[in-house]
Design an enzyme around this catalytic site. Structure first.
Site, PDB file in Angstrom:
ATOM      1  N   ASP A 397       0.862  -1.172   0.000  1.00 46.90           N
ATOM      2  CA  ASP A 397       0.000   0.000   0.000  1.00 46.90           C
ATOM      3  C   ASP A 397       0.907   1.233   0.000  1.00 46.90           C
ATOM      4  OD1 ASP A 397      -2.285   1.642   0.368  1.00 46.90           O
ATOM      5  OD2 ASP A 397      -1.911   1.671   2.513  1.00 46.90           O
ATOM      6  N   ASP A 826      -6.486  -2.823   3.179  1.00 43.24           N
ATOM      7  CA  ASP A 826      -5.379  -3.704   2.787  1.00 43.24           C
ATOM      8  C   ASP A 826      -5.572  -5.135   3.266  1.00 43.24           C
ATOM      9  OD1 ASP A 826      -3.953  -1.468   1.700  1.00 43.24           O
ATOM     10  OD2 ASP A 826      -3.362  -0.926   3.734  1.00 43.24           O
TER      11      ASP A 826
END
Length: 1178
Positions: A397, A826
């Site tokens: 991420d 995530d």
């Protein structure tokens, strides 16, 4: 009713919808809804033993050893005493059971802690203090500020105006910003009146229990009227009540039916590639074992028919054996028992101990401890350590992982002037660092002391009354949905929806435009020391399509103004023609801000005509109350009024990179690890961060941008990129194309395309194009093109797309993947990847809770992989190689002995030696090596990332290495049998007594074996510690102590049947010839290993060998300090809009449903000295 914790009755019927009545337990009990007690534990006192044993015997190895035990209890085939299998089996089962019991104890403890929390339940007109576990569906409960929400509740009323409440949902979705809920008006009127609440008998019909956190559908029927219920009126278990004195709620879902518990499903079991390989090898070993037993059984049948049949007077057949064939059949099972040690049960226990030990090293590593947050690294699973040494792809991420997710107001452009840079007297731009002089905001008593800005020109512009500067900061102080809390006079705390918005409001605060408070109809702002109350007439809320938000306010002077902030590409389309010149200058400034990776917003305003606005307000009210196409109608009205805006300027917020990110990415790239960034941010921001953190580089020949809006366009762009990088990849004789055509059905694995030349490339893909590229027809094309690039950045991706990208690589590449992130968005990719790493950052703990490993900073990833991962992989490979070798060498001696004992299944060794060999004599030395060994220390592992590559190629333990172990074991077993056999053949002692008996031969063979495997582990050990020395020498000492004790007269007299080797040790081991034979056997076993390793290191050294040579040369000279990578900046890239805002707050505020201020403060007038209430420790 569950019996002993097990549901033995009928399966519960699937619930279609839920019907319940408030304050009526008798009615609700008819439906047998779950109570609020939760149970995450697996066992209770009665079920532990049977359930745990059932689970353990589902493992093939354990079931196999029970099968061996049964064979040993059959007299006709038993060749070993029962205790040789029972002792290790019971030990293994006990260790596993204790571990499971401890884990379940903590689950019970956690369950009890939650179930025994207290809550106030309304019962017969008064509140009683009840445990959470006793709460039932339909109960009305009272929550107070900072309480956890007990169950999934329908909000009835609260202490706040209009029955609003504020909740924090970090445990559910990882978001730390507060969310607002509001009850129905009909229930909100109940207030805190206990009599009315106890008389409330509303009936709710709603959806069945499910795991959808963001939706709820149902109806409430009360006093003959039916009211619609949605998610805005439901409080979910796991939330925390904030900024609300009290509230009342009715339990809708309890315990296991709550959405939190419905979402706590089992995570997919992750297994390492070594685990899978080991299972395959164990199956092949079983086949090998069966082949050996068949050979020996056939040999027994032949021997019995040719020889044994005629010697039955001396060697009678067992009862029931009538012919040689049946004797061979029985001998097959006897040899299965004897030769089972090729797969010892202690293998699995040792593997778990090694993994546990290496997990502790991660937890204890001070170099991965983050002191600012008191956060150590944590191995949340103990089964994946060696996989850390084989990572080929990292999916990361961006926000909060590569960046800090802490936004700071960095620069701005106001009326064509750029602010934020610092210049010297000659007009040269200076680099800003910690020594650069900061702006003094002491003139502002409400300034945030933690805010830092360095350009004094902007403060001077504000102080002299520049109208554009004032309008700029006035907009920032008014155009937002933040909440202000004033715990003490002058001490403001902002609750913003996003860090971006908090940074902008704080900037306005420090430059003299202080957002002080808000009510449903007003916003109070302190402008340069003077308090002004603006009427809030409308909020034109943000959403992902509009990419902007606006407010319409009326000043105390009567000025009616619309203020707007949003994406440059959007707001530019709404500007008046008079702003064209200013637009060009501002665009240049935006390009400059973009080059530094800043997140930008464009600011504009418009003065409104009162008559026009009054008409617009009526149409707005009609649209907002419309039951059909409400969103479309409101959108049209917003578009209508947000026209002909006047440009003020632009803001630039810095989302700072975490410390060491560029260096970490550069180091991991040297280790041949490919990093893909998957982010929800827009393309320009992601691209600039890519350059800032050294993923994208100016030296790259080209960075491809995939932005097609159809499948055909995306395919064309991907093929263009692949052709540019490697034209040969389209030829029919290309190896990859041939492989895809041949193996399309057999295997999905696609090899990498070879890159010619030294040119490097990058690729950026937006989420819309990625959706097409992930389709089955384009997936392979996407993978081939992306894998040819050095850097891959996917922007504007959804959480699901993140998981799909990871799954794509898992499906088509024979590589180990790692996903790292810090937010709830995530979680999907963290669970999908082979290894999931969570960063405990600004976005809650959801990613950490779903991860396999966690720490506080991205830079710790290089240490996790290059040091702990690499060491764990090497240790596990060494352990398996050595373990299989020592057991093949140990077991195959029985095979050779079979040809000399009439295939009678007689053992070479003493039965006690067989029992203790893997449990006592050889267990600790191999564990010592597997827990402490390292070929190079952590400093050199980081200095030479290339050392990591063998793990990616799985070179240290694979089928080829296993075959080497087998051949080495076969050779050693031949030496271990025939040298002692020849040495003992017709041998006599010094005093003339014969020692060429079976017991002396057995003692000599087992002593040779133990010395050989001890020397071998010494050769395999690269890093010697006191523990290794103690384990090896200690094991040998224990062996000799045990044999002299077991073979003593005393043990024979006490346990005659169990210890028949009386006097063998003292009679044999005092003979020089015996020790000479032991010495020769040891030399012959280890000499080929020493010769092979020497020749390999001299003639064909590995990179590890070369590094170790360098280390020996530079032992006294410390390595040079690591080169700090230059962070590249460029002003040639355009950044647009990056704003992590959410929809919904505007409608809430303008509807008049807002909280009242907790502490009164001055609404008018100027500041007095008493207002300067700045805390000394602020």
């Amino acid at each position: 009713m569950p019996l002993f914790g097990l549901n033995c009755g009928k399966k519960k019927l699937e619930e279609k919808e839920r019907c319940l009545r408030a304050n009526d337990r008798e009615f609700n009990l008819k439906f047998t809804y779950a109570t609020n007690a939760i149970k995450t534990s697996k066992y209770n006192i009665f079920t532990f033993l049977p359930l745990n044993l059932f689970e353990q015997f589902q493992r093939v190895a354990n079931a196999y050893f029970v099968f061996l035990l049964v064979l040993q209890l059959i007299p006709q085939v038993s060749s070993l005493s029962w205790f040789t299998t029972v002792v290790p089996l019971v030990l293994v089962l006990t260790v596993s059971a204790v571990k499971d019991a401890i884990d379940d104890y903590y689950r019970h403890k956690s369950d009890n802690q939650v179930n025994n929390r207290r809550v106030q339940v309304l019962n017969e007109g008064q509140f009683t203090d009840e445990k959470w576990m006793n709460v039932q569906v339909g109960d009305i409960i009272k929550l107070e500020n900072n309480n956890f929400v007990t169950a999934d509740l329908l909000l009835l009323s609260s202490s706040e105006p209009n029955s609003l409440i504020y909740i924090e949902t970090a445990e559910l979705d990882g978001e730390t910003n507060l969310k607002v809920k509001q009850s129905l008006t009909i229930t909100g009127d109940l207030g805190g009146d206990l009599h009315q609440l106890s008389q409330f008998d509303g009936e709710v019909v709603c959806e069945a229990p499910n795991n959808k956190l963001d939706t709820f559908t149902g109806t409430l029927t009360y006093e003959g009227e039916k009211y619609s219920l949605d998610n805005g009126k439901i409080l979910l278990r796991g939330c925390t009540l904030r900024n609300t004195e009290w509230c009342f709620g009715m339990v809708i879902f309890a315990g296991p039916d709550t959405k939190l518990m419905q979402n706590s499903g089992r995570t997919t079991l992750k297994r390492t590639s070594i685990d899978r390989l080991m299972n395959l090898l164990v199956l092949w070993i079983f086949v090998f074992l069966a082949v050996m037993c068949i050979i020996l059984a056939i040999g027994n049948g032949i021997w019995e028919s040719k020889q044994g049949y005629y010697f039955q007077v001396y060697l009678p057949w067992q009862d029931g054996v009538t012919n040689a064939a049946f004797s061979g059949f029985l001998m097959f099972w006897s040899y299965v028992i004897i030769l089972n040690t090729v797969v010892p049960i202690s293998l699995y226990v040792s593997v778990e101990i090694i993994r546990l030990g290496n997990s502790f090293y991660i937890n204890w590593d001070r170099k991965m401890y983050y002191p600012r947050k008191d956060t150590p690294a944590e191995a949340r699973t103990t089964t994946l350590n060696e996989e850390l040494g084989q990572i080929k792809y990292i999916f990361s991420d961006k926000t909060g992982t590569l960046t800090q997710n802490i936004m700071t107001f960095n620069k701005c452009s106001i009326n064509g002037n750029s602010y934020g840079d610092v210049f010297d007297f000659a007009g040269n731009r200076l680099e800003i660092n910690e020594h650069t002089e900061k702006v003094d905001f002491s003139y502002n008593p409400l300034a945030d002391p933690k805010f830092a800005f360095h350009d004094h020109r902007l403060v001077e512009s504000v102080k002299i009354g520049d109208s554009s500067s004032h309008e700029f900061f006035r907009l920032l102080a008014l155009c937002h949905t933040a909440m202000s809390e004033e715990k003490k006079p002058g001490e403001l705390v902002y609750q913003a929806q996003s860090p971006d918005e908090g940074a902008l409001v704080t900037a306005a605060r420090n430059f003299g435009f202080v957002f002080r408070s808000r009510t449903p109809e007003t916003i109070t702002v302190v402008e340069m020391g003077e308090t002004k109350v603006y009427q809030l007439l409308a909020i034109l809320d943000f959403n992902n399509e509009r990419k902007r938000m606006s407010v319409i306010v009326k000043s105390p002077e009567g000025r009616l103004t619309l203020y707007c902030k949003g994406a440059d590409t959007i707001v530019y389309e709404l500007l008046d023609r008079s702003s064209e010149d200013l637009k060009e200058v501002t665009t240049d400034h935006l390009n400059e801000f973009a080059g530094e990776g800043l997140r930008t917003l464009v600011l504009a305003y418009k003065d409104l005509n009162k008559t026009y606005f009054a008409d617009w307000k009526k149409r707005h009210h009609n649209a907002s109350t419309s039951l059909e196409n409400r969103e479309e109608k409101l959108g049209e009205l917003y578009e209508e009024i947000e026209k002909d805006l006047k440009l003020i300027g632009a803001s630039a917020i810095e989302d700072k990179l975490q410390d060491g990110v560029p260096q970490t990415i550069e180091t991991l790239a040297k280790a041949n690890i490919k990093i893909w960034v998957l982010t929800g941010d827009k393309q320009e921001t992601a691209e600039n961060i890519g350059y800032a953190c050294n993923m994208l580089q100016d030296e790259m020949k080209e960075v491809f941008v995939i932005k097609g809006t159809s499948a055909s366009e995306v395919l064309e762009e991907l093929r263009y990129a692949r052709k540019k990088m490697n034209p040969d990849s389209f030829l029919s004789n290309n190896e990859v194309n041939i492989h895809i055509e041949k193996n399309s059905k057999k295997s999905k694995i696609i090899p990498d395309d070879e890159m010619k030349g030294e040119d490097t490339y990058g690729i950026l893909i937006n989420g819309h194009s990625l959706a097409y590229a992930l389709e089955e027809k384009l997936a392979v094309e996407l993978l081939r093109t992306a894998c040819m690039c050095q850097a891959v950045i996917c922007c504007r991706v959804t959480p699901l797309q993140k998981a799909q990208v990871v799954q794509l690589v898992k499906n088509y590449k024979k590589a180990v993947t790692l996903a790292i992130g810090d937010g709830a968005n995530d979680v999907s990719m963290i669970k999908t990847a082979h290894i999931g790493v969570g960063i405990s950052g600004q976005e809650g703990m959801q990613a950490v809770l779903s991860s396999d490993f966690s720490f506080a900073q991205f830079r710790y990833l290089q240490r996790l992989l290059l040091v702990h991962g690499r060491w764990s992989y090497i240790r596990m490979c060494k352990f398996l190689s050595y373990f299989f070798y020592k057991n093949f060498a140990f077991t195959l001696v029985h095979f050779w002995y079979g040809f000399f004992c009439g295939f009678s299944a007689q053992t070479v060794y003493d039965e006690w030696f067989i029992t203790l060999y893997n449990l006592v004599y050889t267990s600790l030395p191999v564990l010592g090596m597997s827990l402490f060994d390292q070929d190079v220390d952590d400093r050199w592992s980081m200095e030479y990332p290339q050392l990591y590559e063998p793990g990616q190629m799985n070179r240290y333990f694979n089928i080829r290495e296993f075959v080497k172990c087998v051949l080495h074991g076969v050779y050693s077993s031949l030496v271990l049998f025939f040298i002692p056999y020849g040495a003992m053949y017709d041998t006599v002692r010094d005093d003339g007594r014969v020692i060429s008996d079976y017991q002396s031969f057995a003692l000599m063979a087992q002593t040779c074996l133990l010395l050989v495997v001890s020397v071998q582990i010494g050769l395999d050990t690269s890093y010697w510690t006191a523990v290794n020395q103690f384990f090896i020498w200690g094991s040998l000492a224990v062996y000799f102590a045990i044999i002299f004790t077991m073979y003593s007269d005393g043990m024979y007299l006490i346990f005659t049947a169990s210890f028949p080797f009386i006097g063998t040790a003292r009679n044999s081991l005092n003979q020089p010839s015996v020790w000479l034979a032991i010495f020769l056997t040891t030399i012959l076993c280890v000499l080929p290993v020493v010769a092979y390793r020497f020749l390999r290191s001299e003639l064909k050294p590995t990179f590890s060998d070369k590094v170790q040579n360098k280390i020996r040369e530079a032992k006294k000279r410390p390595p040079p300090p690591p080169r700090r990578a230059r962070i590249r900046r460029t002003s040639s890239r355009r950044s647009g809009y990056a704003f992590s805002h959410q929809q919904g707050y505007g409608d809430l505020i303008t509807s008049g449903r807002n909280f009242r201020p907790k502490i009164p403060f001055h609404q008018t007038g100027k500041f007095t000295p008493s207002d300067r209430s700045r805390s000394t420790n602020y």
